[in-house]
Scaffold this motif. Sequence first.
Motif, PDB file in Angstrom:
ATOM      1  N   LYS A   2      39.860  43.588  33.239  1.00 44.81           N
ATOM      2  CA  LYS A   2      40.618  42.820  34.223  1.00 44.81           C
ATOM      3  C   LYS A   2      39.686  41.933  35.043  1.00 44.81           C
ATOM      4  O   LYS A   2      39.937  40.756  35.203  1.00 44.81           O
ATOM      5  N   HIS A   3      38.634  42.508  35.599  1.00 40.60           N
ATOM      6  CA  HIS A   3      37.643  41.745  36.351  1.00 40.60           C
ATOM      7  C   HIS A   3      36.438  42.626  36.661  1.00 40.60           C
ATOM      8  O   HIS A   3      36.480  43.835  36.493  1.00 40.60           O
ATOM      9  N   THR A  50      36.041  37.069  36.215  1.00 35.42           N
ATOM     10  CA  THR A  50      36.843  37.316  35.022  1.00 35.42           C
ATOM     11  C   THR A  50      36.145  36.680  33.827  1.00 35.42           C
ATOM     12  O   THR A  50      35.344  35.768  33.977  1.00 35.42           O
TER      13      THR A  50
END
Length: 104
Positions: A4-5, A80
Amino acid sequence: MELKHIIPNVEKTFGNLEYAGEGNVEQRRVNGRTMILSRSYNLYSDIQRADDIVLVLPPEAGEKHFEVEDKVKLINPRITAEGYNIGARGFTNYILHADDMVKA
């Protein structure tokens, strides 16, 4: 598993960040009205010297007005990864996002 990050350690990864200017404004037309999706800004880093750092902010952060080389601080930064291919080779773009950017 989905990435996701990444939450960077800003001090170790970027060092001191300075405002370098405005980037692009991503917009979309919805029901005849133009909506801003994000704004990007260029930053200088005393650690990452090869390229300017591009920061993407959400529209809720508003438009930022700093002088060039003003020291800035990122609120809730995250990175990201976006993959793409050219021919048979794969590449990755790393994109720095934050909730806001303020004077340090």
